[in-house]
Every structure is written in structure tokens, then in C-alpha cells.
Write a protein that holds these residues in place. Structure first.
Motif, PDB file in Angstrom:
ATOM      1  N   LEU A 283     -11.394 -48.917   3.522  1.00  0.00           N
ATOM      2  CA  LEU A 283     -10.796 -47.952   2.662  1.00  0.00           C
ATOM      3  C   LEU A 283     -10.301 -46.993   3.372  1.00  0.00           C
ATOM      4  N   ASN A 284     -10.935 -46.068   4.314  1.00  0.00           N
ATOM      5  CA  ASN A 284     -10.429 -45.050   4.860  1.00  0.00           C
ATOM      6  C   ASN A 284      -9.239 -45.067   5.443  1.00  0.00           C
ATOM      7  N   ILE A 285      -8.580 -46.506   5.672  1.00  0.00           N
ATOM      8  CA  ILE A 285      -7.318 -46.412   6.405  1.00  0.00           C
ATOM      9  C   ILE A 285      -6.455 -45.820   5.488  1.00  0.00           C
ATOM     10  N   GLY A 286      -6.554 -46.100   4.257  1.00  0.00           N
ATOM     11  CA  GLY A 286      -5.631 -45.281   3.276  1.00  0.00           C
ATOM     12  C   GLY A 286      -5.475 -43.950   3.503  1.00  0.00           C
ATOM     13  N   ASN A 287      -6.405 -43.199   4.128  1.00  0.00           N
ATOM     14  CA  ASN A 287      -6.225 -42.008   4.359  1.00  0.00           C
ATOM     15  C   ASN A 287      -5.204 -41.619   5.383  1.00  0.00           C
ATOM     16  N   VAL A 288      -4.768 -42.736   6.311  1.00  0.00           N
ATOM     17  CA  VAL A 288      -4.023 -42.362   7.586  1.00  0.00           C
ATOM     18  C   VAL A 288      -2.757 -43.476   7.425  1.00  0.00           C
ATOM     19  N   ALA A 289      -2.473 -44.082   6.089  1.00  0.00           N
ATOM     20  CA  ALA A 289      -1.477 -44.719   5.837  1.00  0.00           C
ATOM     21  C   ALA A 289      -0.492 -44.182   4.750  1.00  0.00           C
ATOM     22  N   GLU A 290       0.591 -44.589   4.737  1.00  0.00           N
ATOM     23  CA  GLU A 290       1.629 -44.372   3.552  1.00  0.00           C
ATOM     24  C   GLU A 290       1.794 -45.029   2.460  1.00  0.00           C
ATOM     25  N   THR A 291       1.630 -46.569   2.796  1.00  0.00           N
ATOM     26  CA  THR A 291       1.859 -47.350   1.701  1.00  0.00           C
ATOM     27  C   THR A 291       1.098 -48.362   2.072  1.00  0.00           C
ATOM     28  N   LEU A 292       0.668 -49.167   0.962  1.00  0.00           N
ATOM     29  CA  LEU A 292      -0.084 -50.374   0.967  1.00  0.00           C
ATOM     30  C   LEU A 292       0.590 -51.562   0.151  1.00  0.00           C
ATOM     31  N   GLU A 293       0.506 -52.496   1.010  1.00  0.00           N
ATOM     32  CA  GLU A 293       0.897 -53.688   0.183  1.00  0.00           C
ATOM     33  C   GLU A 293      -0.253 -54.400  -0.112  1.00  0.00           C
ATOM     34  N   ILE A 294      -0.239 -55.204  -1.385  1.00  0.00           N
ATOM     35  CA  ILE A 294      -1.173 -55.820  -1.983  1.00  0.00           C
ATOM     36  C   ILE A 294      -0.576 -57.334  -2.579  1.00  0.00           C
ATOM     37  N   LYS A 295      -1.292 -58.400  -2.003  1.00  0.00           N
ATOM     38  CA  LYS A 295      -0.682 -59.592  -2.590  1.00  0.00           C
ATOM     39  C   LYS A 295      -2.046 -60.469  -2.992  1.00  0.00           C
ATOM     40  N   PHE A 296      -2.086 -60.944  -4.176  1.00  0.00           N
ATOM     41  CA  PHE A 296      -3.306 -61.848  -4.736  1.00  0.00           C
ATOM     42  C   PHE A 296      -2.761 -62.723  -5.788  1.00  0.00           C
ATOM     43  N   GLY A 297      -3.659 -63.544  -6.247  1.00  0.00           N
ATOM     44  CA  GLY A 297      -3.319 -64.379  -7.246  1.00  0.00           C
ATOM     45  C   GLY A 297      -4.757 -65.028  -7.905  1.00  0.00           C
ATOM     46  N   ASN A 298      -4.628 -65.954  -8.796  1.00  0.00           N
ATOM     47  CA  ASN A 298      -5.851 -66.258  -9.346  1.00  0.00           C
ATOM     48  C   ASN A 298      -6.817 -67.218  -8.301  1.00  0.00           C
ATOM     49  N   GLU A 299      -7.983 -66.490  -8.096  1.00  0.00           N
ATOM     50  CA  GLU A 299      -9.047 -67.262  -7.373  1.00  0.00           C
ATOM     51  C   GLU A 299      -8.731 -67.551  -6.080  1.00  0.00           C
ATOM     52  N   ILE A 300      -7.790 -66.558  -5.362  1.00  0.00           N
ATOM     53  CA  ILE A 300      -7.602 -66.883  -4.002  1.00  0.00           C
ATOM     54  C   ILE A 300      -7.689 -65.490  -3.131  1.00  0.00           C
ATOM     55  N   PRO A 301      -7.696 -65.523  -1.974  1.00  0.00           N
ATOM     56  CA  PRO A 301      -7.974 -64.197  -1.277  1.00  0.00           C
ATOM     57  C   PRO A 301      -7.014 -63.219  -1.417  1.00  0.00           C
ATOM     58  N   ALA A 302      -7.314 -61.778  -1.250  1.00  0.00           N
ATOM     59  CA  ALA A 302      -6.102 -60.710  -1.576  1.00  0.00           C
ATOM     60  C   ALA A 302      -5.773 -60.493  -0.219  1.00  0.00           C
ATOM     61  N   TYR A 303      -4.761 -60.188   0.039  1.00  0.00           N
ATOM     62  CA  TYR A 303      -3.987 -59.662   1.094  1.00  0.00           C
ATOM     63  C   TYR A 303      -3.576 -58.090   1.117  1.00  0.00           C
ATOM     64  N   LEU A 304      -4.259 -57.233   1.821  1.00  0.00           N
ATOM     65  CA  LEU A 304      -3.875 -56.112   1.944  1.00  0.00           C
ATOM     66  C   LEU A 304      -3.193 -55.727   3.317  1.00  0.00           C
ATOM     67  N   SER A 305      -2.143 -54.955   3.345  1.00  0.00           N
ATOM     68  CA  SER A 305      -1.349 -54.544   4.466  1.00  0.00           C
ATOM     69  C   SER A 305      -1.156 -52.867   4.542  1.00  0.00           C
ATOM     70  N   PHE A 306      -1.682 -52.112   5.343  1.00  0.00           N
ATOM     71  CA  PHE A 306      -1.597 -50.603   5.389  1.00  0.00           C
ATOM     72  C   PHE A 306      -0.633 -50.458   6.449  1.00  0.00           C
ATOM     73  N   SER A 307       0.482 -49.659   5.998  1.00  0.00           N
ATOM     74  CA  SER A 307       1.332 -49.218   6.874  1.00  0.00           C
ATOM     75  C   SER A 307       1.153 -47.645   7.441  1.00  0.00           C
ATOM     76  N   LEU A 308       0.577 -47.627   8.582  1.00  0.00           N
ATOM     77  CA  LEU A 308       0.161 -46.335   9.107  1.00  0.00           C
ATOM     78  C   LEU A 308       1.324 -45.203   9.229  1.00  0.00           C
ATOM     79  N   VAL A 309       0.866 -44.010   9.057  1.00  0.00           N
ATOM     80  CA  VAL A 309       1.760 -43.076   9.100  1.00  0.00           C
ATOM     81  C   VAL A 309       2.251 -42.939  10.595  1.00  0.00           C
ATOM     82  N   GLU A 310       1.479 -43.193  11.268  1.00  0.00           N
ATOM     83  CA  GLU A 310       1.837 -42.703  12.752  1.00  0.00           C
ATOM     84  C   GLU A 310       2.501 -44.120  13.446  1.00  0.00           C
TER      85      GLU A 310
END
Length: 248
Positions: A209-236
Motif C-alpha cells: 500500500l505504501n507504494i501509493g505514497n510515491v506513485a501518481e496513478t494506479l491501474e486496477i484490473k479484476f473480474g469475478n473470482e480471478i486475481p487482481a492486477y495492480l500497477s503503480f506508476s511511480l512519480v520518479e
């Protein structure tokens, strides 16, 4: 550059770099850092094989990045984090690496240098996974971070999307809910192929979660009963991808 250190890099924000390392350390004790001409890449799966983290810092995300030859460095992540002091605002991180040793230098008002021995770490075998995501949301990273923190102690967090206006994060055990919305500005863009609802382990979501403090945006992908994909785009520059299995 010393012959002992074919890799040399400078990253503008030591705080950002170490924040990413802490997320990695919340999942694994050791990891293989791969330095190539394209940049730094780290992939690891937690021991329970519930979560996969992939860190990618391309060469152009560094102030300076030089690789005389490709090197894989085995890093004891937890030992590294225990010995490095908390970086001060404005500190940059310098790293020099070879097959046997690597150095981490925090440079600001003062310069602090730490040397470590590379350890034997096997490359993580990543299975090919084809996932049919039904929801893709691009959100403000800090809005997502705040939402998850507000539901601390939930045990299970349910991602639920019924339309392209709202992203619900529900905590049944707390009888609570956080909501990201287009109107409120926390959702930048969202595509919904199918209404979806899936529960994920709150502890595993909190580990990165703390990556969110040094990231600008977050892409979230998911669906019914499948893994969640999170991609943090870092500010730097660079990104951290996280794949989390649904909670059984």
C-alpha cells in the motif's frame, strides 16, 4: 567506474526507492535484482504463492544509469532495510553493483555508504497466466491508498464494480465501505465489460500500500473470482506491478 562494479545508478528519490524495497520486503526475504542495459527488474512470489510482485525501473527513470555488463545480484532485502537509515527529503540513492558485492549510498547533506555481499538467489519462475479481466480502472494512487487504510483490520476487502462511475471497496466484517468515483476525481478512467465482485486478503493488499505514497496513478484490473492486477506508476519513473489471488 571500478571494475568491481559494472553497474552504477543514481535515482533521484531515495525515499521512493526504499518505499518500493519495503513493499518487496513485506513479501519476500530475498530477491534477485537484474541489471540490464534496459534498466532494473525484480520479480518475486511470496512463499505462500498468493502474490506476485514485479518491479521495473527503466534506464531513463534514473538520473544516471550505466551497465558495463548485465549482472544479477542476490539481495537479502530484509537485512538491507534493517541497516539502511530512513532517507531524508531530497536524498538521492546511488547503487554500485557487481557479482560479489554491491553498495548503496544515500547522498544528501551528508553521504552514507553501505556495502553488502551478494547472496545466492534463484531466478523466480513466473508461470504464464492468461486472465480475462472484466474491469479496468485508472485511479489516483493516493485516493486508493486512503480508501484501503480507512478499512484497516477488515480481513477481507471486496472489489465491486457495477458501472463505469464507481469503484466500491467493501469490508463486510467491519460493515464499512470506501468508494472511488469519477465525479469525485479519484477515477481517471474506467472500462467495464461485466459487473464484477471479488474478495481479496486485506493484509496482502496492505503489504504494497505504501507504494501509493510515491506513485501518481494506479491501474486496477479484476473480474469475478480471478486475481487482481495492480500497477503503480511511480512519480520518479518506473512501475510496480502486483498480482494477488482472490481470497479463498
Amino acid at each position: 567506474m571500478s571494475e568491481d562494479f559494472p553497474v552504477y545508478l543514481e535515482y533521484a528519490s531515495a525515499k521512493s526507492f526504499i518505499t518500493v524495497l519495503k513493499a518487496l520486503g513485506n513479501l519476500v526475504d530475498e530477491a534477485l535484482f537484474n541489471f540490464t542495459s534496459e534498466g532494473l527488474k525484480v520479480k518475486a512470489i511470496d512463499p505462500a504463492q498468493i502474490a506476485l510482485i514485479s518491479i521495473s525501473l527503466p534506464s531513463d527513470s534514473f538520473l544516471e544509469y550505466r551497465v558495463d555488463r548485465e549482472v544479477g545480484v542476490g539481495v537479502n532485502v530484509n537485512n538491507l532495510l534493517k541497516t539502511l537509515p530512513a532517507p531524508k527529503k531530497g536524498d538521492k540513492l546511488i547503487m554500485r553493483a557487481g557479482e560479489e558485492f554491491y553498495e548503496v549510498i544515500l547522498e544528501g547533506v551528508t553521504t552514507k555508504r553501505y556495502k553488502y555481499r551478494s547472496i545466492e538467489v534463484s531466478a523466480t519462475e513466473i508461470p504464464e497466466i492468461e486472465l480475462d479481466f472484466k474491469v479496468r480502472a485508472l485511479v489516483m494512487a493516493k485516493s486508493y491508498t486512503t480508501a484501503i487504510k480507512d478499512l484497516k483490520g477488515a480481513g477481507t476487502l471486496i472489489f465491486e464494480v457495477n458501472d463505469d462511475q464507481y469503484f466500491h471497496i467493501k469490508a463486510p466484517e467491519l460493515n464499512a465501505e470506501a468508494k472511488l468515483s469519477r465525479l469525485g476525481g479519484s477515477i481517471i478512467d474506467m472500462e467495464v465489460k461485466e459487473a464484477s465482485r471479488t474478495g481479496y486478503d486485506e493484509d496482502y493488499l496492505a503489504r504494497v500500500l505504501n507504494i501509493g505514497n510515491v506513485a501518481e496513478t494506479l491501474e486496477i484490473k479484476f473480474g469475478n473470482e480471478i486475481p487482481a492486477y495492480l500497477s503503480f506508476s511511480l512519480v520518479e519513473g518506473g512501475s510496480v506491478e502486483y498480482l494477488l489471488a482472490p481470497k479463498a
